[in-house]
Design a protein around this motif. Structure first.
Motif, PDB file in Angstrom:
ATOM      1  N   HIS A 158      -5.892  -0.238  -7.791  1.00 21.76           N
ATOM      2  CA  HIS A 158      -4.969  -1.108  -7.057  1.00 21.76           C
ATOM      3  C   HIS A 158      -5.669  -1.740  -5.853  1.00 21.76           C
ATOM      4  CE1 HIS A 158      -1.263  -1.789  -4.412  1.00 21.76           C
ATOM      5  NE2 HIS A 158      -1.254  -2.715  -5.345  1.00 21.76           N
ATOM      6  N   LEU A 159      -6.433  -0.949  -5.095  1.00 20.73           N
ATOM      7  CA  LEU A 159      -7.164  -1.488  -3.943  1.00 20.73           C
ATOM      8  C   LEU A 159      -8.163  -2.553  -4.381  1.00 20.73           C
ATOM      9  CD1 LEU A 159      -7.781   1.830  -1.965  1.00 20.73           C
ATOM     10  CD2 LEU A 159      -6.071   0.049  -1.493  1.00 20.73           C
ATOM     11  N   LEU A 182       0.819  -1.210   0.000  1.00 21.54           N
ATOM     12  CA  LEU A 182       0.000   0.000   0.000  1.00 21.54           C
ATOM     13  C   LEU A 182       0.854   1.262   0.000  1.00 21.54           C
ATOM     14  CD1 LEU A 182      -2.687  -0.886   2.699  1.00 21.54           C
ATOM     15  CD2 LEU A 182      -2.973  -0.903   0.211  1.00 21.54           C
ATOM     16  N   SER A 183       0.438   2.227  -0.791  1.00 21.13           N
ATOM     17  CA  SER A 183       1.034   3.559  -0.683  1.00 21.13           C
ATOM     18  C   SER A 183       0.357   4.270   0.490  1.00 21.13           C
ATOM     19  CB  SER A 183       0.807   4.351  -1.976  1.00 21.13           C
ATOM     20  OG  SER A 183      -0.557   4.723  -2.089  1.00 21.13           O
ATOM     21  N   TYR A 224      -5.074   4.547  -7.663  1.00 20.31           N
ATOM     22  CA  TYR A 224      -5.023   3.947  -6.326  1.00 20.31           C
ATOM     23  C   TYR A 224      -6.220   3.015  -6.111  1.00 20.31           C
ATOM     24  CZ  TYR A 224      -1.624   7.602  -5.018  1.00 20.31           C
ATOM     25  OH  TYR A 224      -0.533   8.418  -4.934  1.00 20.31           O
ATOM     26  N   PHE A 225      -7.394   3.483  -6.515  1.00 19.95           N
ATOM     27  CA  PHE A 225      -8.586   2.674  -6.266  1.00 19.95           C
ATOM     28  C   PHE A 225      -8.547   1.387  -7.091  1.00 19.95           C
ATOM     29  CE2 PHE A 225     -12.812   1.371  -5.393  1.00 19.95           C
ATOM     30  CZ  PHE A 225     -13.019   1.857  -4.103  1.00 19.95           C
ATOM     31  N   ASP A 228      -1.175   7.082   0.374  1.00 19.48           N
ATOM     32  CA  ASP A 228      -2.473   7.572  -0.112  1.00 19.48           C
ATOM     33  C   ASP A 228      -3.518   6.454  -0.129  1.00 19.48           C
ATOM     34  OD1 ASP A 228      -1.639  10.192  -0.374  1.00 19.48           O
ATOM     35  OD2 ASP A 228      -1.410  10.108  -2.554  1.00 19.48           O
ATOM     36  N   GLU A 229      -3.108   5.250  -0.526  1.00 18.90           N
ATOM     37  CA  GLU A 229      -4.050   4.123  -0.545  1.00 18.90           C
ATOM     38  C   GLU A 229      -4.506   3.778   0.871  1.00 18.90           C
ATOM     39  OE1 GLU A 229      -2.490   1.916  -4.599  1.00 18.90           O
ATOM     40  OE2 GLU A 229      -1.495   1.484  -2.691  1.00 18.90           O
TER      41      GLU A 229
END
Length: 143
Positions: free
Chosen positions: A93-94, A29-30, A90-91, A32-33
């Motif tokens: 990736h999540l 995870l970054s 990011y989303f 921000d994530e």
């Protein structure tokens, strides 16, 4: 997140929350994530979901496709993100990690004056998956 997970793993009453795979998830995870997950988790703890509503028009040349996408409402804050322009990335990736998803709640056609369909209006919710909820319960401070 690591420290909360470690606390859970050493607590006899909460050790069941600390799955060994969660350390690998945290590493991927970054910052921000992690922030996005915390915000969705906060909404869910309050018994709600962050909503997104948008409209889009049909472009009729074959094959038809959507154009003029207009966001009317998006309750996911980007103010705390270091790179807010990367939110969609990011989303994705999540979602690919199985932590969060966007669920369509409602969709209604938008009409021209002659009652033909001009486009559609969509309401979606940002939510944690079951895995994402379990993960956040394990790595988030209890309040």
């Amino acid at each position: 997140m690591f420290s909360e997970l470690l606390k859970r793993s050493m607590d006899i009453d909460n050790v069941h929350l600390a799955h060994p795979a969660y350390t690998q998830v945290i590493r991927q995870l970054s910052a921000d994530e992690a922030q996005i997950l915390h915000e969705i988790h906060r909404y869910q703890k309050a018994g709600a979901a962050a909503k997104k509503r948008y409209t889009m028009d049909i472009n009729h040349p074959a094959p038809p496709h959507w154009k003029n996408i207009r966001v009317e409402l998006d309750e996911m804050s980007r103010e705390t993100l270091q790179f807010p322009n990367n939110f969609d990335f990011y989303f994705q990736h999540l979602f690919s990690m199985g932590l969060a998803a966007i669920y369509k709640v409602d969709e209604k056609p938008t009409l021209n004056p002659d009652r033909s369909q001009r486009g559609t209006r969509v309401l979606e919710e940002y939510r944690l998956t079951e895995f994402g909820s379990s993960f956040m319960n394990a790595v988030t401070k209890e309040k």
